[in-house]
Design an enzyme around this catalytic site. Sequence first.
Site, PDB file in Angstrom:
ATOM      1  N   CYS A 157       0.831  -1.211   0.000  1.00 12.29           N
ATOM      2  CA  CYS A 157       0.000   0.000   0.000  1.00 12.29           C
ATOM      3  C   CYS A 157       0.872   1.271   0.000  1.00 12.29           C
ATOM      4  O   CYS A 157       1.498   1.567  -1.011  1.00 12.29           O
ATOM      5  CB  CYS A 157      -0.997  -0.062   1.143  1.00 12.29           C
TER       6      CYS A 157
ATOM      7  N   HIS B  12      -3.223  -5.033   1.798  1.00 11.05           N
ATOM      8  CA  HIS B  12      -2.535  -5.254   3.082  1.00 11.05           C
ATOM      9  C   HIS B  12      -2.553  -6.724   3.493  1.00 11.05           C
ATOM     10  O   HIS B  12      -3.452  -7.121   4.250  1.00 11.05           O
ATOM     11  CB  HIS B  12      -3.234  -4.444   4.182  1.00 11.05           C
TER      12      HIS B  12
ATOM     13  N   GLU C  61      -0.834  -8.089   5.643  1.00 12.73           N
ATOM     14  CA  GLU C  61      -0.542  -8.168   7.089  1.00 12.73           C
ATOM     15  C   GLU C  61      -1.800  -7.998   7.934  1.00 12.73           C
ATOM     16  O   GLU C  61      -1.771  -8.210   9.138  1.00 12.73           O
ATOM     17  CB  GLU C  61       0.520  -7.119   7.467  1.00 12.73           C
TER      18      GLU C  61
HETATM   19  N1  GLN Z   1      -3.482   6.534   0.985  1.00 12.96           N
HETATM   20  C1  GLN Z   1      -2.270   6.231   1.663  1.00 12.96           C
HETATM   21  C2  GLN Z   1      -1.107   7.032   1.090  1.00 12.96           C
HETATM   22  O1  GLN Z   1      -1.211   7.651   0.107  1.00 12.96           O
HETATM   23  C3  GLN Z   1      -1.949   4.755   1.617  1.00 12.96           C
HETATM   24  C4  GLN Z   1      -2.965   4.001   2.406  1.00 12.96           C
HETATM   25  C5  GLN Z   1      -2.465   2.773   3.054  1.00 12.96           C
HETATM   26  O2  GLN Z   1      -1.282   2.480   3.145  1.00 12.96           O
HETATM   27  N2  GLN Z   1      -3.398   2.041   3.568  1.00 12.96           N
HETATM   28  O3  GLN Z   1      -0.065   6.992   1.664  1.00 12.96           O
END
Ligand code: GLN
Length: 209
Positions: free
Chosen positions: A84, A173, A175
């Site tokens: 992410c 994610h 995790e």
């Molecule tokens: N929207 C977040 C960002 O731009 C990422 C979101 C996440 O890691 N769950 O950093």
Amino acid sequence: MNIGIVGYQGDVSEHVELLEKLDRQYKREINVVLVKSVKSLSTVSGLIIPGGESTTMYRLIKEFGLFDAIRQRGLEGMPIMGTCAGLIIISNDDPNERVRSLGLLNVQVRRNAYGRQAESFFEEIDIDGIGKFNAVFIRAPQIEKWNNVTVLAKYDGMPVMVKDGNIIGLTFHPELTEDPRIHEMFLDNIRRGRDVSTGDIDWPLYDYV
Ligand code: GLN
């Protein structure tokens, strides 16, 4: 084997728990290191960059000298998995964004592509070599452009898990589930110390029931 997690911000403890679970259950001999300095980075054989807030994480890794150091280790072949916000950090720069990225994975991502936190969702996806996996997307980025990367999973026609040699990026994610198969795959990359893009790796090595 020392596995690092960039430890300033985000869902660090969830990655720690999953790695420790693998260590206990499958005797993987893992020692988790929270990486917050160039010195601690130098002790690890693989690195996870967690989800969180990429703008903050970028500022912190820059501030503590890790931006160039992580990039260097990645270019030298150390396995790195970004989940992410972590994917945003390892991707290529999007000129419209506030985050400077490491350019270790040849993808361009759009942050918060599915909307705000409330638009977060679960989706069952199909991952090459792993199979069905419950993916959790939280204010997820979307991979909008990609080049010379192996797409391991898609959702809604777009890649959500890609790899290029030692570098793996996920828009979701792993995790946040109890399912350790993606972490297991990552550990196998490290242990075998070779390029996963050459294929023929018979992971996962264990059955999870
Ligand atoms: N929207 C977040 C960002 O731009 C990422 C979101 C996440 O890691 N769950 O950093």
